[in-house]
Motif scaffolding. Structure first.
Motif, PDB file in Angstrom:
ATOM      1  N   LEU A  77       0.986  -5.364  -4.402  1.00 36.61           N
ATOM      2  CA  LEU A  77       0.986  -4.470  -3.245  1.00 36.61           C
ATOM      3  C   LEU A  77       0.768  -5.267  -1.954  1.00 36.61           C
ATOM      4  CD1 LEU A  77      -1.075  -1.419  -4.599  1.00 36.61           C
ATOM      5  CD2 LEU A  77       1.380  -1.488  -4.082  1.00 36.61           C
ATOM      6  N   ILE A  78      -0.140  -6.228  -1.967  1.00 34.94           N
ATOM      7  CA  ILE A  78      -0.375  -7.079  -0.799  1.00 34.94           C
ATOM      8  C   ILE A  78       0.882  -7.865  -0.463  1.00 34.94           C
ATOM      9  CG2 ILE A  78      -1.678  -9.076   0.044  1.00 34.94           C
ATOM     10  CD1 ILE A  78      -3.265  -6.448  -0.022  1.00 34.94           C
ATOM     11  N   LYS A 129     -10.612   4.190  -1.828  1.00 32.09           N
ATOM     12  CA  LYS A 129     -10.911   2.843  -2.298  1.00 32.09           C
ATOM     13  C   LYS A 129      -9.645   2.107  -2.725  1.00 32.09           C
ATOM     14  CE  LYS A 129     -15.619   3.816  -3.923  1.00 32.09           C
ATOM     15  NZ  LYS A 129     -15.724   5.116  -3.277  1.00 32.09           N
ATOM     16  N   ILE A 130      -9.697   0.775  -2.673  1.00 30.97           N
ATOM     17  CA  ILE A 130      -8.557  -0.045  -3.070  1.00 30.97           C
ATOM     18  C   ILE A 130      -8.173   0.233  -4.516  1.00 30.97           C
ATOM     19  CG2 ILE A 130      -7.803  -2.411  -3.562  1.00 30.97           C
ATOM     20  CD1 ILE A 130      -9.435  -3.348  -1.191  1.00 30.97           C
ATOM     21  N   SER A 131      -9.161   0.316  -5.376  1.00 29.97           N
ATOM     22  CA  SER A 131      -8.910   0.429  -6.811  1.00 29.97           C
ATOM     23  C   SER A 131      -8.176   1.707  -7.198  1.00 29.97           C
ATOM     24  CB  SER A 131     -10.234   0.358  -7.585  1.00 29.97           C
ATOM     25  OG  SER A 131     -11.124   1.373  -7.143  1.00 29.97           O
ATOM     26  N   LEU A 136       1.944   1.809  -3.024  1.00 31.29           N
ATOM     27  CA  LEU A 136       3.047   1.226  -2.261  1.00 31.29           C
ATOM     28  C   LEU A 136       3.204   1.896  -0.900  1.00 31.29           C
ATOM     29  CD1 LEU A 136       5.313  -0.864  -2.284  1.00 31.29           C
ATOM     30  CD2 LEU A 136       6.818   0.871  -3.302  1.00 31.29           C
ATOM     31  N   LYS A 137       3.042   3.221  -0.844  1.00 32.27           N
ATOM     32  CA  LYS A 137       3.196   3.946   0.418  1.00 32.27           C
ATOM     33  C   LYS A 137       2.129   3.529   1.425  1.00 32.27           C
ATOM     34  CE  LYS A 137       3.050   8.595   2.402  1.00 32.27           C
ATOM     35  NZ  LYS A 137       2.872  10.054   2.107  1.00 32.27           N
ATOM     36  N   GLY A 143       1.201  -2.284   6.464  1.00 29.80           N
ATOM     37  CA  GLY A 143       2.049  -3.437   6.781  1.00 29.80           C
ATOM     38  C   GLY A 143       2.878  -3.240   8.035  1.00 29.80           C
ATOM     39  N   LEU A 144       3.358  -2.007   8.261  1.00 27.08           N
ATOM     40  CA  LEU A 144       4.116  -1.697   9.475  1.00 27.08           C
ATOM     41  C   LEU A 144       3.215  -1.763  10.704  1.00 27.08           C
ATOM     42  CD1 LEU A 144       6.375   1.214   8.161  1.00 27.08           C
ATOM     43  CD2 LEU A 144       7.128  -1.081   8.837  1.00 27.08           C
TER      44      LEU A 144
END
Length: 254
Positions: A77-78, A129-131, A136-137, A143-144
């Motif tokens: 994902l990163i 939380k990250i977990s 992806l969304k 990221g944008l």
């Protein structure tokens, strides 16, 4: 020689601290280098500073990065979340558009505007939380947002934390997402800088070694204690700092 050592120390401190805090490392490096006309500031030194920060964040998250069995999904994902910044960053860097944005007036306004945005984004009390909630969304949205960090003063850490807070992630996990996204960003910045250096410019000397080591130390300390701080306190201190810096710049400009 002593003057160069002092300058490298100051630049390393600024890079190490401001790269991972929501205050914009590029803005601080531009401001200091412009106001004080540092002789040690160069493309090779800038690359060395970024390399030190990159090594520090890899070392800090070595368990997550190298435990592929348990963290493969997050690392993928990163990877995908970094695409927008890498693609747009490469275009802006190669066309020279980035140089048009590297001025004090732009930094003053972006420092102020994105401080206000961070302030309101940090008001949410959600606890994603990250977990469980990073997918992806959400990573593509973050990221944008990260593309905006190509403008000096926005702060890559600041805008990614802001985006994660808007998406309801808690402060600590928002910061961790920002830190993990910094790895491809720093790697890309280092690669682009190295591609612009000629063999004659690449001279691995004491100043370069100092820049890497000191940037590594300051970056590692910053990441470690920022996560401890943000677990107990809000982003208000950084918002106030950014506003004060912007007002000082407004005073100098206008």
């Amino acid at each position: 020689m002593f003057q160069n050592i002092i300058e490298i120390f100051i630049l390393s401190l600024i890079q190490g601290v401001s790269e991972f805090l929501p205050i914009s490392s590029s803005a601080h490096l531009i401001i200091v280098s412009t106001l004080y006309e540092f002789h040690s500031s160069s493309l090779l030194i800038d690359t060395s500073l970024h390399l030190g920060s990159l090594l520090a964040i890899i070392f800090f998250f070595k368990r997550e990065l190298f435990d592929l069995k348990n963290n493969q999904r997050i690392l993928l994902l990163i990877f995908f979340g970094s695409f927008p910044l890498i693609i747009v960053g490469y275009f802006i860097f190669k066309t020279g558009l980035i140089d048009l944005l590297r001025n004090i007036e732009v930094i003053a306004w972006t420092t102020f505007i994105f401080a206000i945005i961070l302030f309101f984004a940090d008001k949410s009390r959600f606890d994603n939380k990250i977990s469980t909630n990073l997918n992806l969304k959400t990573i593509l949205i973050i990221g944008l947002f990260q593309i905006l960090s190509l403008i000096p003063g926005v702060s890559r850490a600041g805008i990614t934390i802001t985006a994660a807070r808007i998406l309801k992630f808690n402060r600590v996990d928002s910061s961790k997402i920002s830190f993990l996204l910094s790895i491809p960003a720093l790697a890309g910045a280092s690669f682009l800088s190295l591609s612009d250096l000629t063999l004659e410019q690449i001279n691995f000397n004491l100043q370069v070694l100092m820049a890497i080591i000191l940037s590594f130390i300051f970056s590692y300390i910053t990441v470690k204690y920022f996560l401890i701080y943000i677990n107990k306190f809000s982003m208000n201190a950084f918002v106030i700092y950014r506003i004060l810096i912007s007002f000082l710049l407004f005073y100098l400009i206008y």
